[in-house]
Scaffold this active site. Structure first.
Site, short mmCIF file in Angstrom:
data_model
loop_
_atom_site.label_atom_id
_atom_site.label_comp_id
_atom_site.label_asym_id
_atom_site.label_seq_id
_atom_site.Cartn_x
_atom_site.Cartn_y
_atom_site.Cartn_z
CB THR A 242 -1.04 -0.75 1.48
OG1 THR A 242 -1.59 -1.20 0.78
CG2 THR A 242 -2.08 1.37 1.09
CE1 TYR B 11 2.83 -8.09 2.36
CE2 TYR B 11 4.97 -6.00 1.81
CZ TYR B 11 3.51 -6.70 2.20
OH TYR B 11 2.55 -5.39 1.46
CE LYS C 75 1.21 -7.74 4.76
NZ LYS C 75 0.36 -8.31 3.46
#
Lengths: 298, 298
Positions: free
Chosen positions: B50, B138, B166
């Site tokens: 993001t 990630y 994550k």
């Protein structure tokens, strides 16, 4: 070089040898390009996926193009990959390639955030707007994970300088069933990549083949393409069969890693792939050496 | 900040506003970060997907981290995304983040040529070797197209500074059935992203949620996470239901595009996403404004 001739026949995609900092070894690159010119490939696809364009800075890509123009000028048309994550970067790369003397551009819709069809359209339109060079759409979902819809290809075909598309092998193997509607919907020269589909696609009437092996061993790739272009299916399939062990290695290890192994096996250079991509282990390299041995003139 | 606390609770992922040349607008960034500190999110995930890390140069990423450290220091722990295509680039970004004062690192196995499990392992190992900061893996196949095998995660768990993962939302929705084996095999704090799974994952006992909406509207995300952490499933689901129209927009348009629309709708900034990503059309923006309206304190 009329644009219509640029995207036909065998386009050979060499590695871009570089050191572990990503600095291009222009001497080794020139050695690879010389081989392609001497073999008389129809074009050279510099800085394609095999040319690790995504891993090189703008400056190093500029150095690679300048060295390639010096080496091949007048001997083979030079198509340069200008894909980049940002539209402004891709525009800059297209300007650089044109200024350096490239004959054509190749661009994949590189993405991180998956792109919409409209975003890809605007990306291509923006890049085509900054250069007069003919451009080939690089449709490579294996690396970009972008899928071109038929409507998007139709819209892109309305942009004057976009002249060709490099397609992935059709999942169902039906080249003819894909080429005909593509020709109906676009003005594009239709080529393929994925070397184990070289014989089938060219025999099905594709305009071009964009070959990884052709960038290192141009003779067998060129012989295969010439046989297919002459309609000699038997000979094309015979050559294809001699390459089957290499195609198997491409499928298992990825053609890029196999090409770096071949660079060493053929004594053409010592460059490793850009990390995180790792060289193949020595046992696999021996298998690649065995697969290529029958193809070499001794 | 003990590393064990860093990867727990709500991690809020703000945009990194930048101009059309990719130059980061540190004033607008600081405005977004201030909101997150004031809301008391558990951590800030700077330069995540993001935060358009993939579209920014090393220098601009360095500027963003420096501005963020200035703004949030002592108010919220700062996790910085250091993903890059090349291992040496990711190492440089990790060094930059540590030198600038980040509290932790987040790294996705960004790829162009698809990576093998071993290549991803060596990439993480190499980056972990240049920084003492705790690192969160990630795992974001939607952008990286890389799939972590269970064995790879187990091997990565043996690297001291790698402390968390994550995860993407499980396709079958079975969080508990995924978290238990992950905990058995690794030492990792287990978090999720994909905001429409925030309630379900936290109610299933995930350690953290890495939230896109939380980076712009921290209050509802924080209220949801706090309810789930307290075991108040009814309240967590009630808040989740109020966010359903936003989750629908995320699924259709991509959360990144929706966040850029919200930036304008909330009057927080005028930055557009990096091209080729396009802003949402005005009709879609009106829909996003309607979806967010009930969430705003007036």
């Amino acid at each position: 070089m009329p644009a219509t001739a640029l995207f036909y026949g065998l386009s050979a995609f060499p590695l871009t040898p570089a050191d572990d900092q990503g600095r291009v070894d222009t001497n080794t690159l020139a050695r690879l390009l010389d081989r392609l010119c001497e073999a008389r490939v129809d074009s050279i696809g510099l800085l394609g996926s095999t040319g690790v364009y995504a891993y090189l800075t703008r400056e190093e890509r500029r150095r690679a193009v300048a060295a390639a123009v010096d080496c091949v000028s007048g001997r083979a048309p030079l198509i340069v990959g200008v894909g980049a994550l940002r539209t402004d970067q891709a525009q800059a790369l297209a300007r650089d390639a044109e200024a350096a003397g490239a004959d054509g551009l190749l661009m994949a819709p590189v993405s991180y955030t998956p792109l919409t069809q409209d975003e890809a359209y605007e990306h291509f339109r923006a890049v085509a707007s900054v250069s007069d060079l003919p451009l080939c759409i690089y449709n490579n979902p294996g690396t970009t994970h972008f899928t071109f819809g038929a409507e998007l290809l139709g819209r892109l075909s309305e942009i004057e300088s976009i002249r060709a598309v490099k397609m992935p092998l059709p999942v169902n193997g039906d080249f003819a069933g894909e080429i005909a509607p593509l020709r109906a919907r676009t003005r594009f020269a239709v080529g393929y990549s994925g070397d184990w589909g070289m014989a089938a696609s060219m025999l099905a009437g594709a305009d071009a083949f964009y070959s990884v092996l052709g960038g290192m061993l141009p003779q067998p790739a060129l012989a295969l393409v010439r046989a297919a272009q002459a309609g000699d299916a038997e000979e094309a399939r015979r050559i294809d069969a001699t390459l089957a062990p290499l195609w198997d290695a491409f499928k298992v290890y990825g053609s890029l890693r196999v090409m770096y192994a071949l660079l060493g096996i053929l004594g053409l250079g010592t460059a490793a792939p850009p990390r995180p991509i790792l060289p193949l282990g020595s046992d696999v390299q021996r298998g690649v050496a065995s697969a290529v041995e029958p193809l070499l003139d001794r």
